[in-house]
Design an enzyme around this catalytic site. Structure first.
Site, PDB file in Angstrom:
ATOM      1  N   ASP A 122       1.127  -1.680  -0.081  1.00  0.00           N
ATOM      2  CA  ASP A 122       0.177   0.303  -0.047  1.00  0.00           C
ATOM      3  C   ASP A 122       0.675   1.059   0.370  1.00  0.00           C
ATOM      4  O   ASP A 122       1.508   1.125   0.855  1.00  0.00           O
ATOM      5  CB  ASP A 122      -0.362   0.008   1.146  1.00  0.00           C
ATOM      6  CG  ASP A 122      -1.532   0.983   0.770  1.00  0.00           C
ATOM      7  OD1 ASP A 122      -2.263   2.223  -0.069  1.00  0.00           O
ATOM      8  OD2 ASP A 122      -2.609   1.015   2.305  1.00  0.00           O
ATOM      9  N   ASP A 173      -3.126   2.287  -5.897  1.00  0.00           N
ATOM     10  CA  ASP A 173      -1.906   2.325  -4.980  1.00  0.00           C
ATOM     11  C   ASP A 173      -1.943   0.857  -3.897  1.00  0.00           C
ATOM     12  O   ASP A 173      -1.468   1.241  -3.019  1.00  0.00           O
ATOM     13  CB  ASP A 173      -1.570   3.982  -3.812  1.00  0.00           C
ATOM     14  CG  ASP A 173      -2.939   4.365  -3.272  1.00  0.00           C
ATOM     15  OD1 ASP A 173      -4.007   3.309  -3.458  1.00  0.00           O
ATOM     16  OD2 ASP A 173      -3.025   4.789  -2.173  1.00  0.00           O
ATOM     17  N   GLU A 174      -2.761   0.272  -4.855  1.00  0.00           N
ATOM     18  CA  GLU A 174      -2.727  -0.782  -3.144  1.00  0.00           C
ATOM     19  C   GLU A 174      -2.183  -2.071  -5.132  1.00  0.00           C
ATOM     20  O   GLU A 174      -3.468  -1.928  -5.681  1.00  0.00           O
ATOM     21  CB  GLU A 174      -4.201  -0.942  -3.006  1.00  0.00           C
ATOM     22  CG  GLU A 174      -4.044  -0.206  -1.500  1.00  0.00           C
ATOM     23  CD  GLU A 174      -5.230  -0.093  -0.949  1.00  0.00           C
ATOM     24  OE1 GLU A 174      -5.622  -1.502  -0.517  1.00  0.00           O
ATOM     25  OE2 GLU A 174      -5.788   0.111  -1.269  1.00  0.00           O
TER      26      GLU A 174
END
Lengths: 383, 409
Positions: B9, B104-105
């Site tokens: 993350d 973003d993960e």
């Protein structure tokens, strides 16, 4: 209300009227079939506001001229299953007219009525007769055009869901398009008393056609209403609401200078297309035609990622005057070939990205194909 | 063999990308928004801003109130997509079992690869080092390691920022008692409320709840809840490569409170449809199903309906008309629309369609092509519709980073 009638008459009337029964959830009254007794006639009418049907049948022993609205679906079902008996009696049962008794032989039904005062007023037949056409020709013309319209439950382009009817010069033109193909049929009218253009939803006209086929009348008369077109045959009136949108300028999309003609045996092409369509790509349904000015045959191909490929040489009646490669959605050609009757047809082409024109061809042109033409756009470059 | 799942993350992603890009923003509290104005929404806060209590989803005036020195920065979607593409290309070298969960993960199944790098923790350290080299000092990430996805994500959250967290299976039972149900990804507010009502507060409570009850109450999802409550999550990592490139094209926009009228919403919608059409034409796609959705009030429910057109389209106006048609189906007339979104699904390639027969369609196609050429050359705002012009005339009021935007990698 109290009268007696022949079973076959009531069955006939109810069946005719059922083509305009409404089913809109918001207006339950439209599911009703309106019965009005007038002397020795029973008037039956239905409407879904887009269309309306009014017909009449003979009755006996009418006690009083009265009106009742019954559930049309229930009545249709009853009409389809009545016992073997000749006569039917219909009688209002209760004082307030909320129940109607229907009796046929030993079978008895108690049917609740719908409030007659809520039933929408159906415009009466206008006085202005504008044309007379043969029903057989009308049926044939509708069959050759209506399929080309836009069939859609939901659309923002109402005009394409219709068949455009143009009355001019003692002839009738019917045109339908979905934006990718267009069918046009010109048929001679018995009479055209007033020229004009009317756009009517294809499905409404198809229902009209069903009604006409029940009537066994040779001709149908057209009347001009306000926002409607009326059709009348053998005492039955069919009202069709016109679409309040402009139909596209069809004349300019008909190619007039297509030089390359591919003349096929209609059945041979139809059979080949139905085979080759099997492996056409799911997304486009495209089949590719390749013709050269050296050979009296066309190479037709299709290929898809998962179903495979197909190729077939289809014979032409003569050597084409040019070389061309063009893709069509197979379905669009199959649909039209099925609805034609001539032995030979011509596919007129000009360029890979220009519309193709399908017409009956030769001296042995079938009567059903007279005045018919079909325009089809090619699939965008498959390269 | 127990699986080894990593959840990676990015820390304060958009904010740290901005700080990496601009020297003057480093070490300062910043908030990334749609546009740096009063009514926009914070979509990401830098770690300095988070110390003041600034959170994403907060209105920027509220954030300013908490942190007067906050600098607002307009979000730049292209920039974040570019960085995401860069770090994904690094991760793909570590394992092919890579699931892009959001911009973003990422989830990774490294069961077979971890040993090669000296175990998952040193593997995570290597990844972080490589990120440091490739992305810069300010863009950091936190990696959670566990035997399943849900707990990898949970443990990552507890080691933020710039950390590595490893959860051994033996540690799970004691952890279950401490974690409130709402912390699990996928358990939303409404499910939380239904669980709280029957006294289920922690994952431990959830694990002890009878399976038949959860099944009856939540259906198949109830079985998943039970598993989670016992520290298990059988969901596999779905490799990134099996995700179709584009399934839909859509845009959405938040409306500031002062401008939440239906008319304005339609105006904004018109602009969004135009953008969707433009993007579809760029991709060479046409679509048949148009989805129109909106949110009522700031935290209100989301409504949406879709309509399937008779033929596929890539034209903004056709998409807009389809939205209007769905609106009639919904019959909602409300003054407080806070967000509108539109997306086109059921995509196919335009070259599969026949060419247009009718002049009106051909003209529209030529018009769209001309507009596209002008925009390619002079920029997106070089030519816009009249309606959009009205909407652009009041830019200081309109903000909000388009959260509903769908990403492609």
């Amino acid at each position: 209300m109290e009268f007696m009638c022949m079973k076959k008459d009531l069955v006939f009337g109810v069946k005719l009227a059922s083509y305009a029964l409404g089913s809109r959830s918001g207006m339950p009254i439209l599911s009703g079939l309106k019965m009005e007794t007038k002397g020795n006639r029973l008037h039956i009418s239905t409407t879904d506001l887009e269309r309306a049907i009014r017909c009449e049948i003979p009755i006996e022993n009418n006690v009083n001229d009265e009106t009742a609205v019954l559930n049309g679906t229930v009545l249709s079902q009853i009409a389809a299953h009545l016992p073997q008996d000749e006569k039917i009696t219909i009688r209002t049962d209760s004082q307030d007219g909320t129940v109607v008794k229907l009796r046929c032989g030993e079978a008895m039904f108690d049917l609740p009525t719908l409030p007659a005062e809520d039933y929408p007023k159906i415009p009466s037949l206008p006085e202005k007769k504008i044309a007379v056409i043969e029903t057989k020709r009308f049926h044939n013309s509708l069959d050759q055009t209506a399929f080309s319209s836009l069939k859609a439950a939901e659309t923002t382009r109402l005009s394409l869901t219709g068949v455009d009817i143009v009355l001019k010069d003692n002839a009738l033109k019917m045109i339908a398009t979905n934006g990718y193909r267009l069918a046009l049929k010109k048929l001679e009218a018995k009479e055209v008393l007033e020229e004009g253009e009317y756009l009517i939803e294809a499905s409404v006209l198809t229902d009209l056609d069903r009604v006409l086929s029940q009537l066994e009348a040779d001709t149908v008369e057209l009347y001009k209403g306000e926002g409607q077109l009326f059709f009348q045959a053998s005492g039955t009136t069919f009202m069709a609401k016109t679409i309040a949108e402009e139909f596209p300028d069809f004349d300019r999309v008909i190619p007039k200078e297509n030089q390359i003609s591919l003349v096929f045996d209609r059945h041979a092409l139809l059979d080949a297309l139905q085979r080759i369509e099997i492996t056409a790509a799911e997304e486009s349904g495209a089949v590719v035609f390749r013709a050269t000015d050296e050979e009296s045959a066309v190479q037709i191909n299709s290929s898809s990622k998962d179903k495979g490929e197909a190729a077939e040489r289809v014979r032409l009646k003569k050597v084409p005057s040019g070389t061309i490669e063009i893709s069509f959605k197979a379905e669009y050609l199959i649909e039209v070939l099925k609805r034609m009757a001539s032995t030979e047809i011509a596919l007129w082409l000009s360029a890979t990205d220009k519309a193709g024109l399908v017409e009956p061809y030769g001296d042995k042109l079938a009567a059903e194909d007279e005045g018919f033409l079909y325009v089809c756009m090619p699939v965008r470059s498959s390269s | 063999m127990a699986r080894i799942i990593m959840h990676l993350d990015m820390d304060s992603y958009f904010a740290s990308v901005e700080q990496q890009a601009t020297l003057s923003l480093r070490g300062r509290p910043i908030g990334v928004t749609g546009k740096p104005h009063e009514h926009s929404i914070i979509v990401a806060a830098s770690r300095e801003a988070k110390r003041y209590g600034v959170k994403s989803g907060m209105a920027s005036w509220e954030a300013r109130h908490l942190c007067p020195s906050l600098t607002l920065v307009s979000g730049k979607a292209e920039r974040y997509i570019a960085i995401t593409k860069r770090f994904l290309s690094i991760l793909k070298r570590y394992t092919p079992l890579l699931e892009v969960f959001s911009i973003d993960e990422v989830f990774m199944d490294v069961t077979h690869e971890a040993a090669r790098y000296g175990g998952p923790v040193s593997m995570a350290r290597l990844i972080k080092d490589e990120f440091h080299e490739a992305l810069g000092r300010y863009i950091t990430c936190t990696i959670g390691i566990a035997s399943n996805k849900a707990f990898a994500k949970l443990i990552a959250k507890r080691h933020k920022p710039d950390g590595i967290g490893k959860l051994r299976d033996e540690e799970i039972p004691s952890l279950l008692e401490k974690i409130p149900v709402a912390e699990v990804c996928g358990i939303g507010r409404r499910i939380e409320m239904r669980l709280t009502k029957v006294g289920i507060h922690t994952l431990g409570d959830l694990g002890r709840a009878p399976g038949w009850y959860l099944k009856q109450e939540f259906g198949v999802y109830g079985l998943f809840l039970k598993e989670i409550g016992q520290g298990r999550d059988p969901t596999p990592v779905v490799p990134y490569t099996t995700v179709a490139s584009v399934k839909s094209v859509g845009h959405s926009k938040s409306l500031p409170p002062r401008l939440r009228s239906f008319d304005l919403a339609l105006l904004v919608l018109r602009g969004l449809c135009d953008k969707v059409g433009r993007r579809m034409r760029k991709l060479g796609y046409v679509g048949r199903t148009v989805y129109f959705g909106f949110r009522l009030g700031s935290i209100g429910p989301h409504y949406g309906k879709q309509i399937t057109l008779p033929f596929s389209t890539d034209d903004g106006e056709t998409i807009y008309n389809a939205c209007l048609a769905t609106r009639q189906k919904m019959a909602i007339h409300t003054p407080s629309i806070s967000q509108v979104s539109v997306s086109v699904r059921n995509l196919s390639e335009k070259r599969c369609l026949p060419a247009y027969l009718l002049e009106e369609d051909q003209r529209r196609e030529r018009l769209n092509n001309a507009i596209d050429r002008i925009r390619d050359r002079f920029g997106e705002s070089a030519i816009i519709t009249g309606e959009t012009l009205l909407f652009k005339a009041i830019p200081e009021h309109v903000g909000g980073f388009s959260q509903g935007e769908e990403w492609e990698f």
